[in-house]
Write an enzyme that holds these catalytic residues in place. Structure first.
Site, PDB file in Angstrom:
ATOM      1  N   THR A 218      -4.298   6.240   2.391  1.00 13.37           N
ATOM      2  CA  THR A 218      -4.671   7.633   2.663  1.00 13.37           C
ATOM      3  C   THR A 218      -5.503   8.187   1.500  1.00 13.37           C
ATOM      4  O   THR A 218      -5.229   9.268   0.970  1.00 13.37           O
ATOM      5  CB  THR A 218      -3.425   8.501   2.960  1.00 13.37           C
ATOM      6  OG1 THR A 218      -2.520   7.744   3.783  1.00 13.37           O
ATOM      7  CG2 THR A 218      -3.796   9.749   3.734  1.00 13.37           C
TER       8      THR A 218
ATOM      9  N   GLU B 248       0.867  -1.188   0.000  1.00  6.73           N
ATOM     10  CA  GLU B 248       0.000   0.000   0.000  1.00  6.73           C
ATOM     11  C   GLU B 248       0.895   1.225   0.000  1.00  6.73           C
ATOM     12  O   GLU B 248       1.666   1.426   0.933  1.00  6.73           O
ATOM     13  CB  GLU B 248      -0.874  -0.032   1.264  1.00  6.73           C
ATOM     14  CG  GLU B 248      -1.627   1.258   1.538  1.00  6.73           C
ATOM     15  CD  GLU B 248      -2.176   1.302   2.961  1.00  6.73           C
ATOM     16  OE1 GLU B 248      -2.395   0.233   3.574  1.00  6.73           O
ATOM     17  OE2 GLU B 248      -2.357   2.423   3.473  1.00  6.73           O
TER      18      GLU B 248
ATOM     19  N   LYS C 169     -10.195  -1.659   8.504  1.00  4.67           N
ATOM     20  CA  LYS C 169      -8.897  -1.367   9.108  1.00  4.67           C
ATOM     21  C   LYS C 169      -9.156  -0.791  10.499  1.00  4.67           C
ATOM     22  O   LYS C 169      -9.741   0.293  10.617  1.00  4.67           O
ATOM     23  CB  LYS C 169      -8.168  -0.358   8.211  1.00  4.67           C
ATOM     24  CG  LYS C 169      -6.988   0.328   8.833  1.00  4.67           C
ATOM     25  CD  LYS C 169      -6.373   1.258   7.813  1.00  4.67           C
ATOM     26  CE  LYS C 169      -5.894   2.532   8.475  1.00  4.67           C
ATOM     27  NZ  LYS C 169      -5.332   3.477   7.521  1.00  4.67           N
TER      28      LYS C 169
HETATM   29  O1  LIG Z   1      -3.325   6.255   5.749  1.00  3.72           O
HETATM   30  C1  LIG Z   1      -3.730   5.122   5.530  1.00  3.72           C
HETATM   31  O2  LIG Z   1      -4.738   4.928   4.852  1.00  3.72           O
HETATM   32  C2  LIG Z   1      -3.001   3.950   6.082  1.00  3.72           C
HETATM   33  O3  LIG Z   1      -3.407   2.820   6.000  1.00  3.72           O
HETATM   34  C3  LIG Z   1      -1.735   4.157   6.742  1.00  3.72           C
HETATM   35  C4  LIG Z   1      -1.813   3.906   8.222  1.00  3.72           C
HETATM   36  O4  LIG Z   1      -2.803   4.696   8.743  1.00  3.72           O
HETATM   37  C5  LIG Z   1      -0.614   4.237   9.019  1.00  3.72           C
HETATM   38  O5  LIG Z   1       0.304   4.914   8.289  1.00  3.72           O
HETATM   39  C6  LIG Z   1      -0.098   3.087   9.800  1.00  3.72           C
HETATM   40  O6  LIG Z   1       1.260   2.997   9.765  1.00  3.72           O
HETATM   41  P1  LIG Z   1       2.219   2.692  10.986  1.00  3.72           P
HETATM   42  O7  LIG Z   1       1.588   3.265  12.207  1.00  3.72           O
HETATM   43  O8  LIG Z   1       3.464   3.387  10.600  1.00  3.72           O
HETATM   44  O9  LIG Z   1       2.376   1.193  11.055  1.00  3.72           O
END
Ligand SMILES: O=C(O)C(=O)C[C@H](O)[C@H](O)COP(=O)(O)O
Length: 206
Positions: A66, A40, A126
């Site tokens: 994101t 992703e 998620k």
């Molecule tokens: O933004 C989105 O849609 C994501 O899925 C990214 C996640 O929110 C975080 O970036 C999790 O990442 P870590 O906390 O670094 O393991």
């Protein structure tokens, strides 16, 4: 491939978010070379569109993270993404993803939010931010009455916690910073170390 499917590579989503995009292709290739399949790339990572486009059609399950607006869903689809991920649950994003045939992983926190995301057609929800909320203990408790909804804990997840989340019923985990280390913030990342962390994550998901 199906999220939460038979193999360990179906149970780990590598999240690529970083301030520097110049090594993005090398980082993607390193992760795929180590055996990961779900990548992703977030829209706030420079060069995300080109990286996704390059991998589309290679057999990798490449998606965009994101994604907070329908226009971003359109862009992700143009790049060839197969799924979109978001920090929250936006019905317009979900509807656009469904129209374009993309899997959708919206972020949700509480039981009410998780149910809402599922009712809007989430492929899997998620659970974000998983770690600061209570980690595997929280996931176990929230999943007990919601065990028909596929959950993907994400946010602060450490490699040594992967097995624990899967053991309490997560279909997969999202691994960002703990997997990536300096890979997308340094001009000269240690790709060997990245490959070893990816292998550890897969072993933990076996
Ligand atoms: O933004 C989105 O849609 C994501 O899925 C990214 C996640 O929110 C975080 O970036 C999790 O990442 P870590 O906390 O670094 O393991």
């Amino acid at each position: 491939m199906t999220i939460g499917g038979d193999g360990p590579a179906d149970r780990v989503i590598a999240i690529l978010r970083g301030s520097r995009g110049e090594r993005l292709d090398a980082v993607c290739d390193t992760l795929l070379g180590a055996g990961l399949r779900y990548l992703e790339v977030t829209t706030n990572t420079p060069g995300w569109f080109g990286a996704v486009r390059r991998l589309a059609g290679t057999g990798a399950e490449v998606g965009v993270g994101t994604v907070r607006t329908p226009a971003q869903v359109d862009e992700a689809a143009r790049a060839g993404a197969r799924f979109v991920v978001a920090p929250g649950t936006n019905a317009l994003v979900g509807a656009r993803a469904a129209e374009l045939g993309l899997a959708w992983y919206p972020g949700a926190l509480s039981p009410t939010e998780i149910e809402h995301a599922a009712s809007l057609g989430a492929t899997a929800v998620k659970v974000f931010p998983a770690r600061s909320l209570g980690g595997a203990d929280y996931l176990r408790e929230v999943r007990a009455p919601l065990d028909d909804i596929p959950l993907v804990p994400t946010g602060g997840v450490r490699i040594d916690e992967v097995a624990g989340y899967l053991a309490v019923g997560a279909v997969a985990v999202g691994l960002g910073g703990q997997l990536m280390g300096d890979a997308l913030s340094s001009a000269d990342p240690d790709l060997g170390a990245l490959a070893r962390r990816a292998e550890q994550a897969l072993a933990a998901a076996s």
